[in-house]
Structure formats: C-alpha cells, structure tokens
Design a protein around this motif. Structure first.
Motif, PDB file in Angstrom:
ATOM      1  N   HIS A 175      38.465  32.071  47.598  1.00 55.31           N
ATOM      2  CA  HIS A 175      37.555  31.492  46.661  1.00 55.31           C
ATOM      3  C   HIS A 175      37.097  30.130  47.387  1.00 55.31           C
ATOM      4  O   HIS A 175      35.803  29.632  47.309  1.00 55.31           O
ATOM      5  N   ASP A 190      34.123  39.486  41.212  1.00 59.77           N
ATOM      6  CA  ASP A 190      35.259  38.665  41.662  1.00 59.77           C
ATOM      7  C   ASP A 190      34.771  37.310  41.811  1.00 59.77           C
ATOM      8  O   ASP A 190      35.742  36.581  42.108  1.00 59.77           O
ATOM      9  N   ASP A 249      34.410  33.349  41.023  1.00 59.67           N
ATOM     10  CA  ASP A 249      34.982  32.562  40.033  1.00 59.67           C
ATOM     11  C   ASP A 249      33.871  31.848  39.350  1.00 59.67           C
ATOM     12  O   ASP A 249      32.671  31.887  39.670  1.00 59.67           O
ATOM     13  N   LYS A 308      35.560  36.016  31.599  1.00 60.11           N
ATOM     14  CA  LYS A 308      35.471  35.803  32.925  1.00 60.11           C
ATOM     15  C   LYS A 308      34.402  35.873  33.846  1.00 60.11           C
ATOM     16  O   LYS A 308      34.194  35.580  35.066  1.00 60.11           O
TER      17      LYS A 308
END
Ligand SMILES: Nc1ncnc2c1ncn2[C@@H]1O[C@H](COP(=O)(O)OP(=O)(O)OP(=O)(O)O)[C@@H](O)[C@H]1O
Ligand SMILES: [Mg+2]
Length: 449
Positions: free
Chosen positions: A204, A245, A247, A294
């Motif tokens: 990330h 995926d 963030d 999420k």
C-alpha cells in the motif's frame, strides 16, 4: 459430444473404421442402421456424419435428406461402393461435403476428417474478430463458442469503442486481463499505451507512488521525479487489476481522478490533467466489500458503469475443446488430444480456470507421445469425489458411484504401494489378476484412474 457418427451396417468394417479413427484421436459413435442414426442425431450433435449409401432399413440418400432437414452444421461424408457414383453425385447435390468410393484408404479419410474438424473449429475461434471488427488487428485472440462467453464478447465489443469505465469481474484465471487488453485494442485508443497495474501485488505504501508518481524529495528516497501509471497511460487505457484490494485512502484518491480526470503527484504542487480510459478488474465480490465498509460505495458505482462478468470455465465446459486446441497451438505442439482425454478435462471443475487448463496442457504436452491420453493429464486429486452437476439421481446409482470411488482409491493406493506390480496388488486387494486388469481398464476409460 462425439466428433463423428459412422452409419455402416457391415459390422466388421464399421468397427475397423471406429478403431482406426479412435487411434488417431477422433471420437466415433457407430450406428448400424438408418433409424438408429436418426435416434443418435436427435440426442446429440456430431461434427461429421459418415453415411454408407446402402443401409438395411433406410436408403442412405433418404437418410441424408432427413438429417439435413434439422441439422445444417454437421458435415456429411458419403461412402459408396464402386459403380454407384451417380448416387454419390445425388448426395452431393443434397449438400454432402464429399464422398468416398470403397475401398478407400483410411489414412486419407483421417486426413479429410481432420481438415473438416479444423475448419469447423476455426470458425468458432477468436469470437472477437468476427463481423465488423475483423478489420482490427492486434486484439488478442479470445476463444470460445458457448453462449456464455459469446455474450461476454458481445458486451465487450459494445463497450470497447466508447470511453466508458469497464469493470471486469471473474475468478482467477478466467481471462480478465485478456479481456481488458481486447477492450483497449478494440478502442480508438489502441495506438496509445495500455498500462496495467496490479493493486494487490504492490504494498500500500508504494502503490500511491506507482499510481500517481512523485516529485523529487516528496519522501525520503524520492531522489528523482517519478511518473505514475496514470500519467504513463495518458491518451490510452489504465487497467486497475484487483481494484478491490485498494485501501480506503487510495480509493478516495481514485474517486477524485474518476470525477475530475486530474490529480497531483506526491509532494506536487500543481494539478495534472489526464485523458485516460479506466478498466478495472476484481475477483472479489465488491458489493460485499461495500457492505463490510471496506470499499467505498460511491467508487463502486463509478467503476461499475459497465460491468462484465466472465463466467468460470466450469460453467462453459463446451469451450474446453477449442481452448485445448488453441493452447496446443500456442505451445507449437504437433500432438493431438484423444476424445477420452477431452472427456477427462470436461469432468474436472477447473478452480484455476483457463490458466490452470494452460498449465495442465503444458504438462500433458511434455508427457504425452503422439496423442495426449487421459493418463497424460495430471489433475489434483478430487476433494469432493462427485460434483453437483453429475450427482446420481437414484440411491442405487449413488451407491454404485460411491463404490466406484472407493474402489478407485483402493486400487490407486495399492498400486502405489506395490510399485505397480499388478499381480501383487491383485493379491493384496483380494481379487484375481484378471479382475484387477478389468477394473483398471474400466476406471481409466471413465478417467477416474
Ligand atoms: N477465452 C480465452 N481464449 C484464449 N485464451 C484465454 C481465454 N481466457 C483466458 N485465456 C488465457 O488464460 C490465461 C489467464 O488469463 P488472464 O491472465 O487474462 O486471467 P485473469 O482473470 O487476469 O487471471 P488472474 O485473476 O489470475 O489475474 C492467459 O494466458 C490468457 O491468455
Ligand atoms: Mg489478471
């Protein structure tokens, strides 16, 4: 599906043909009379029908006429005895593909069949490059013939020339990247860059730098200015793989790019405008991630303007044969695949989809001699011995399927322990040598062993 139906009343000749063709990897079903052939055709599809003109019940010509009524895809070959050429000509007028005068050379027949099969398959190949798009070069070959994959190809062809954001969903190995590339190549941006980035593969902290770039001194270690993928993709297409995926912080930044078509480099002081087409892909259930907070809902809707779901291979097993041919061609293999091997491939569920099929065929191609046989196809052991589609319908059938699975396991283990010493294995499992051989033959045929 068998490749070929041979309609021949002379049993010895029929079985000889069947055996020779099967040796060449062509699957054959035999009908001894016209009525039986009609029944077979009603039940299943054959790519080629080989008909003897003289049959005990129906005249070959009448049979051909009848079959042609309902089936225009099948190619028919007519076998005639010497002296009946006029009738062969009549058959050709009815749309037969070719005729063979007995006695003929089986090798020649095999060559003819292989040519027809290849022709048929080429017709289905590369579903993207048919009709008006056939002018476009450079798009990857996408193989398939089943309705599921054709539907996806049609959607893609509609979306490709527009600038719409496309979201490609599918399990791993289903061809998400392939479709993304095709989408780019079928658009007016095709001469500009296609830049792919896998959001799951980069940590990330580094991903932001990768996507948006950075100015010199933006962070420790940023000794030079770095262009991000978005800038590199300017005028072209960016492919955000595994977008699920990202963030939450980067999701916010991506949303801004989508809304404003602009961003700033890390540590940058000015705004960079870009003209980029976005294609995203994920193998996760994004809606679920949204529910779990999420994944941002607003971003979800921005990305899913045009969703395309690629079905897993187990939902389109009709494509396996074509894919196998395509894969072998890519491997520059000169080997063919027996129909029993294809049947084995069709019985498996392919959790790794086409990538797994590619790996399996690469191995098989190395192991096999001239023709790839079921035993050359190495598949992981089934965890669940029966899959839902082929669950037995009655308890009696369930019991016999269960027994077969257990027997296969016992035979496999015992052969391993005895290092393939069959007479010792037979002794250990308490059957005669002959019974063991028969069982092995039976289960190999079914692809279970
Ligand atoms: N319809 C198809 N015709 C021909 N080849 C295909 C087809 N679909 C997938 N492939 C091939 O299968 C392999 C896997 O495809 P791809 O990498 O596009 O899948 P993916 O969905 O991106 O997988 P992953 O989720 O693992 O990244 C590639 O080699 C691709 O060329
Ligand atoms: Mg991929």
């Amino acid at each position: 599906m068998a490749d070929i139906l041979v309609v021949e009343d002379k049993e010895s000749f029929g079985s000889m043909l069947k055996a020779s063709l099967e040796d060449a990897g062509i699957s054959v079903k035999l009908a001894k009379e016209g009525k039986q052939a009609l029944r077979f055709f009603k039940k299943e599809k054959f790519e080629i029908g080989i008909i003897d003109l003289r049959l005990p019940d129906i005249d070959g010509i009448d049979l051909l006429r009848e079959l042609r009524k309902s089936d225009t895809d099948t190619k028919f070959l007519i076998m005639t005895a010497f002296g009946t050429i006029e009738r062969a000509v009549e058959a050709m007028k009815l749309g037969a593909y070719d005729f063979l005068t007995k006695p003929f050379d089986v090798e020649q027949l095999i060559a003819l069949i292989q040519r027809i099969l290849e022709e048929q398959r080429r017709y289905y190949e590369n579903i993207l490059l048919r009709d008006e798009t056939s002018k476009i070069y450079g798009a990857p070959e996408i193989i398939g013939k089943g309705p599921a994959i054709k539907h996806v190809a049609q959607l893609l062809q509609k979306a490709a020339p527009t600038d719409t954001t496309v979201m490609i969903m599918g399990e791993s190995g289903t061809g998400k990247e392939l479709f993304a590339r095709a989408c780019h190549m079928l658009s007016s941006r095709k001469d500009n860059p296609f830049v792919a980035i896998n959001c799951a593969a980069i940590p990330h902290q580094l991903l932001e730098n990768e996507l948006f770039g950075s100015e010199k001194g933006a962070f420790t270690g940023a000794v030079t200015k770095k262009m991000g993928k978005f800038e590199l993709a300017n005028k072209g297409t960016i492919f955000l793989d595994e977008v699920g995926d990202l963030d939450l912080d980067l999701q916010a930044k991506l949303l801004r790019v989508l809304q404003e078509r602009s961003f700033e480099r890390l540590g940058g002081t000015y705004v960079i405008n870009i003209d980029v087409r976005i294609i995203a892909a994920t193998n996760r259930d994004l809606m679920n991630l949204v529910k779990e907070k999420k994944f941002r809902e607003d971003l979800y809707y921005r990305l899913s303007v045009f969703p395309i779901r690629i079905p897993p291979l187990r939902e389109r097993k009709e494509d396996i044969r074509l894919l196998v041919d395509h894969i072998l061609k890519k491997l520059r293999s000169d080997k063919s695949v027996s129909s029993r091997a294809i049947e084995k491939l069709k019985r498996y569920d392919w959790p790794g989809n086409i990538r797994e099929l590619e790996n399996t065929m690469e191995r098989a191609n190395i192991i096999a001699k001239k023709i790839i046989q079921p035993e050359d196809i190495l598949l992981p052991e089934r965890k669940v011995p029966l899959n839902k589609e082929e669950l037995p319908k009655t308890l009696r059938a369930a019991a016999s399927a269960g027994r077969e699975i257990a027997e296969v396991e016992v035979i496999k283990k015992t052969l391993e322990k005895t290092r393939n010493n069959k007479s010792e294995a037979a002794r250990r499992i308490g059957v005669s040598y002959k019974t063991l051989l028969n069982r092995i033959k039976k289960y190999r045929k079914k692809g279970l062993l």
